[in-house]
Scaffold this motif. Structure first.
Motif: not given
Length: 141
Positions: A24-25, A31-32, A51-55, A110-114
């Motif tokens: 990742l750049v 937040p990443f 992220a700072t507090s989450r993977r 927690q979810e994040i869609s990419c």
């Protein structure tokens, strides 16, 4: 005498099975702080965003491979038939477009869609969206 050959064979098999891995750049305003994308591994495809507090992690997603042969035929068939033959035979991967859509989850649920896309000559890039609808650009080396 067989041992050196077996060691060489094992080394070739181990390194030969690994698909591309992109790092990742870090982008301003996202937040990443780190992550990677490993693809061409079938069920072992993996996306990690830290992220700072989450993977966040997604595994086993499909990477689609597409080539717009109709458009490429218009462009190359009469002008450069040898190039067209290489494209049609699948020998010229520069015209292939790869894409993926996946949902990465954290240990907390927690979810994040990419959604990512890239061509054979470019690196993966796209956008990840959280549940609140905030979209973050992501780009990989």
């Amino acid at each position: 005498m067989k041992t050196p050959y077996l060691n060489l064979l094992a080394a070739v098999l181990v390194t030969g099975c690994a698909g591309p891995v992109h790092m990742l750049v870090k982008e301003d305003g996202t937040p990443f702080i780190g992550g990677n994308l490993a693809h061409d591994r079938g069920m072992d495809n993996r996306l990690v965003l830290e992220a700072t507090s989450r993977r966040y992690e997604a595994r086993g997603f499909v990477v689609e491979r597409q080539t717009n042969l109709a458009e490429l035929r218009k462009r190359y068939y009469g002008v450069d038939p040898k190039h067209w033959d290489r494209i049609f035979a699948g020998l010229d991967a520069g015209h292939v477009v790869y894409s993926l859509e996946t949902v990465a989850r954290s240990a907390e649920g927690q979810e994040i869609s990419c959604r990512l896309m890239w061509s054979g000559a470019a690196k993966p890039a796209g956008v990840c969206t959280d549940r609140a609808g905030a979209a973050f650009p992501v780009r990989f080396e």
